[in-house]
Design an enzyme around this catalytic site. Structure first.
Site, short mmCIF file in Angstrom:
data_model
loop_
_atom_site.label_atom_id
_atom_site.label_comp_id
_atom_site.label_asym_id
_atom_site.label_seq_id
_atom_site.Cartn_x
_atom_site.Cartn_y
_atom_site.Cartn_z
N ASN A 1 1.27 -7.66 17.81
CA ASN A 1 0.20 -8.32 17.12
C ASN A 1 -0.78 -8.26 17.92
OD1 ASN A 1 -1.54 -10.07 15.45
ND2 ASN A 1 0.26 -10.50 14.32
N CYS B 1 3.17 -4.39 -26.55
CA CYS B 1 2.55 -5.88 -27.41
C CYS B 1 1.21 -5.97 -27.31
CB CYS B 1 3.38 -6.94 -26.65
SG CYS B 1 2.66 -7.46 -24.91
N HIS C 1 6.59 -7.62 -1.43
CA HIS C 1 5.61 -8.08 -2.13
C HIS C 1 5.25 -7.23 -3.26
CE1 HIS C 1 4.42 -11.49 1.04
NE2 HIS C 1 5.45 -11.92 0.20
N CYS D 1 3.38 -6.00 -17.47
CA CYS D 1 3.03 -6.75 -18.83
C CYS D 1 3.25 -8.36 -18.66
CB CYS D 1 3.61 -6.75 -20.24
SG CYS D 1 3.03 -7.64 -21.47
N CYS E 1 -0.87 -3.54 -22.64
CA CYS E 1 0.27 -3.27 -22.80
C CYS E 1 0.66 -2.49 -24.08
CB CYS E 1 1.47 -4.35 -22.94
SG CYS E 1 3.01 -4.11 -23.52
N CYS F 1 5.75 -9.06 -21.86
CA CYS F 1 6.85 -8.62 -22.24
C CYS F 1 7.41 -7.71 -20.94
CB CYS F 1 6.81 -7.70 -23.27
SG CYS F 1 6.04 -6.06 -23.17
N ASP G 1 0.83 -1.06 0.06
CA ASP G 1 0.09 0.03 0.08
C ASP G 1 0.83 1.33 0.08
OD1 ASP G 1 0.83 0.30 2.82
OD2 ASP G 1 -0.95 -0.99 3.59
C1 BJW Z 1 -2.90 -6.62 14.09
C2 BJW Z 1 -3.82 -5.54 13.91
C3 BJW Z 1 -3.63 -4.25 14.55
C4 BJW Z 1 -4.62 -7.00 12.63
N1 BJW Z 1 -2.17 -4.12 15.22
N2 BJW Z 1 -1.70 -6.36 14.66
C5 BJW Z 1 6.86 -22.98 3.24
C6 BJW Z 1 5.91 -23.60 3.92
C7 BJW Z 1 4.63 -23.57 3.35
C8 BJW Z 1 4.30 -23.10 2.09
C9 BJW Z 1 5.24 -22.15 1.53
C10 BJW Z 1 6.59 -22.34 1.87
N3 BJW Z 1 7.21 -21.35 1.13
C11 BJW Z 1 6.59 -21.07 0.09
C12 BJW Z 1 5.07 -21.57 0.33
C13 BJW Z 1 4.06 -21.29 -0.43
C14 BJW Z 1 3.51 -19.96 -0.44
C15 BJW Z 1 2.89 -19.72 1.21
O1 BJW Z 1 3.68 -18.97 1.93
N4 BJW Z 1 2.02 -20.30 1.51
C16 BJW Z 1 1.28 -20.27 2.90
C17 BJW Z 1 0.27 -19.44 2.77
C18 BJW Z 1 1.17 -21.68 3.40
N5 BJW Z 1 4.36 -18.92 -0.66
C19 BJW Z 1 4.60 -18.35 -1.89
O2 BJW Z 1 3.85 -18.79 -2.87
C20 BJW Z 1 5.45 -17.24 -2.05
N6 BJW Z 1 6.36 -17.71 -3.27
C21 BJW Z 1 7.15 -18.56 -3.24
O3 BJW Z 1 7.41 -19.27 -2.20
O4 BJW Z 1 7.83 -18.76 -4.56
C22 BJW Z 1 8.63 -20.11 -4.45
C23 BJW Z 1 9.11 -20.12 -6.00
C24 BJW Z 1 10.40 -20.22 -6.19
C25 BJW Z 1 10.96 -20.28 -7.66
C26 BJW Z 1 9.99 -20.12 -8.73
C27 BJW Z 1 8.51 -20.05 -8.30
C28 BJW Z 1 8.21 -19.91 -7.02
C29 BJW Z 1 4.90 -16.01 -2.45
C30 BJW Z 1 4.05 -15.52 -1.26
C31 BJW Z 1 3.13 -14.34 -2.25
C32 BJW Z 1 2.07 -13.72 -1.21
N7 BJW Z 1 1.51 -12.66 -1.57
C33 BJW Z 1 0.35 -11.80 -0.95
C34 BJW Z 1 -0.33 -10.83 -2.03
C35 BJW Z 1 0.62 -9.77 -2.38
C36 BJW Z 1 -0.19 -8.57 -3.17
C37 BJW Z 1 -1.38 -8.04 -2.44
O5 BJW Z 1 -1.26 -7.58 -1.34
O6 BJW Z 1 -2.24 -8.41 -3.03
O7 BJW Z 1 0.86 -11.44 0.05
S1 BJW Z 1 -0.90 -13.08 -0.23
C38 BJW Z 1 -1.05 -11.80 1.36
O8 BJW Z 1 -0.54 -12.53 2.52
C39 BJW Z 1 0.03 -10.51 0.84
C40 BJW Z 1 0.43 -10.35 2.21
O9 BJW Z 1 1.39 -9.51 2.36
C41 BJW Z 1 0.68 -11.73 3.00
C42 BJW Z 1 1.13 -11.95 4.39
O10 BJW Z 1 -0.30 -11.59 4.87
P1 BJW Z 1 0.12 -10.77 6.62
O11 BJW Z 1 0.54 -9.28 6.06
O12 BJW Z 1 0.88 -11.44 7.43
O13 BJW Z 1 -1.62 -10.44 6.64
P2 BJW Z 1 -2.70 -11.23 7.60
O14 BJW Z 1 -4.04 -10.99 6.93
O15 BJW Z 1 -2.42 -12.74 7.21
O16 BJW Z 1 -2.42 -10.97 9.04
C43 BJW Z 1 -2.61 -9.59 9.66
C44 BJW Z 1 -2.16 -9.67 11.12
O17 BJW Z 1 -2.26 -8.58 11.53
C45 BJW Z 1 -2.82 -10.90 11.86
O18 BJW Z 1 -1.79 -11.76 12.56
C46 BJW Z 1 -3.65 -9.88 12.82
O19 BJW Z 1 -3.65 -10.52 14.37
C47 BJW Z 1 -2.53 -8.66 13.04
N8 BJW Z 1 -3.34 -7.36 13.25
N9 BJW Z 1 -4.96 -5.88 13.20
C48 BJW Z 1 -1.39 -5.14 15.23
N10 BJW Z 1 -4.42 -3.22 14.47
ZN ZN Z 2 3.92 -6.05 -23.09
#
Ligand code: BJW
Ligand code: ZN
Length: 243
Positions: free
Chosen positions: A212, A149, A118, A126, A146, A129, A103
């Site tokens: 948290n 392309c 992230h 794109c 794009c 490309c 954000d």
């Molecule tokens: C408060 C509060 C207040 C609320 N005060 N606190 C190992 C083990 C298992 C799985 C995997 C692993 N390694 C990889 C994986 C797969 C996967 C993964 O992790 N899956 C798990 C979910 C099981 N990971 C991936 O796929 C990653 N890529 C990858 O591993 O690639 C490997 C590869 C290598 C080579 C070639 C190809 C591939 C990529 C992960 C990308 C995540 N993307 C997102 C979207 C980003 C864009 C967008 O925002 O739209 O990222 S998903 C979403 O989750 C977003 C966030 O950044 C991310 C984390 O979420 P976050 O920020 O923790 O939010 P919440 O909602 O979960 O939690 C909020 C917290 O705040 C809570 O705890 C509340 O209590 C607290 N809270 N109010 C204080 N006021």
């Molecule tokens: Zn393109």
């Protein structure tokens, strides 16, 4: 209270502080989290929207989600949690912030040493490309194409199953390796490889401080785990930080 003073004492003694943040930091700015009770968008989970497969299957739906979030983010302001982290950067000589949030609110609060792990919602790329651009558009009916392309543009963010940029990943692990204190704020700590930064910090005996609303998989392993709102706890910690 004691935990807050103790956290501040650790940060005061720290020679290199790294802050790791997630969606919880922006919750008090009115940006919904991913996995909380308000974390769903139109009954979809992040797994149903934040993948390239979901985008190819229904780019309109995925762009609708990002357009909705762009509108929310545009209207939002940084909250006391973002502001406290920006203040901490100005106080500590050696400091870095690594955020999962797309954000841009940390930068708007004044943070400069920031890694956007992230990606950023105001960037697009794109699907075919190398074309990339910054854009503040809200897409309603017509999706962005794009200019090179003609293929679809997508948000330049990291979806599930996609790798983190190699340099960003390397620099992030180098930073936590160098740090002596790691402050983890507002992340459910379940998404890897980001959660690996927390795991690595704990295994290598850094002083890990977690703030948290709820316990996370790492709470019991942290040096200090403080339960509460980031926008309330961080300013209290900052009150005890020595300039
Ligand atoms: C408060 C509060 C207040 C609320 N005060 N606190 C190992 C083990 C298992 C799985 C995997 C692993 N390694 C990889 C994986 C797969 C996967 C993964 O992790 N899956 C798990 C979910 C099981 N990971 C991936 O796929 C990653 N890529 C990858 O591993 O690639 C490997 C590869 C290598 C080579 C070639 C190809 C591939 C990529 C992960 C990308 C995540 N993307 C997102 C979207 C980003 C864009 C967008 O925002 O739209 O990222 S998903 C979403 O989750 C977003 C966030 O950044 C991310 C984390 O979420 P976050 O920020 O923790 O939010 P919440 O909602 O979960 O939690 C909020 C917290 O705040 C809570 O705890 C509340 O209590 C607290 N809270 N109010 C204080 N006021
Ligand atoms: Zn393109």
């Amino acid at each position: 209270m004691e935990k807050i003073k103790l956290a501040a004492e650790i940060i005061n003694k720290s020679e290199f502080t790294v802050v790791l943040t997630g969606a919880g930091v922006s919750a008090e700015s009115g940006i919904p989290t991913f996995r909380g009770p308000d974390g769903l968008w139109k009954k979809y989970s992040p797994h149903q929207l934040a993948t390239y497969e979901a985008f190819l299957k229904n780019p309109n739906l995925v762009w609708e989600w990002y357009s909705w979030r762009r509108e929310k983010i545009k209207a939002a302001e940084p909250n006391p949690a973002h502001i406290s982290i920006a203040r901490l950067e100005r106080i500590k000589e050696k400091f870095y912030l690594i955020t999962q949030n797309i954000d841009g609110l940390h930068k708007r609060a004044g943070s400069q040493k920031v890694i956007e792990f992230h990606g950023n919602i105001w960037k697009e790329k794109c699907i075919s490309c190398d074309f990339k651009r910054e854009s503040y558009e809200i897409y309603k009916d017509e999706l962005p194409k794009c200019p090179n392309c003609g293929n679809l543009l997508r948000p330049d963010v990291v979806w599930f199953g996609e790798p983190i940029d190699h340099d960003i990943l390397q620099i992030s692990f180098d930073l936590v390796e160098e740090a002596d204190c790691v402050l983890v704020v507002g992340t459910s700590a379940v998404v890897y490889p980001f959660a690996g930064l927390i795991e690595f910090s704990i295994k290598s005996q850094k002083k890990v401080i977690e703030v948290n609303l709820e316990p996370t998989p790492f709470s019991d392993l942290c040096y200090i785990s403080i339960q509460g709102k980031a926008g309330e706890i961080l300013p209290q910690i900052l009150n005890y930080i020595v300039r």
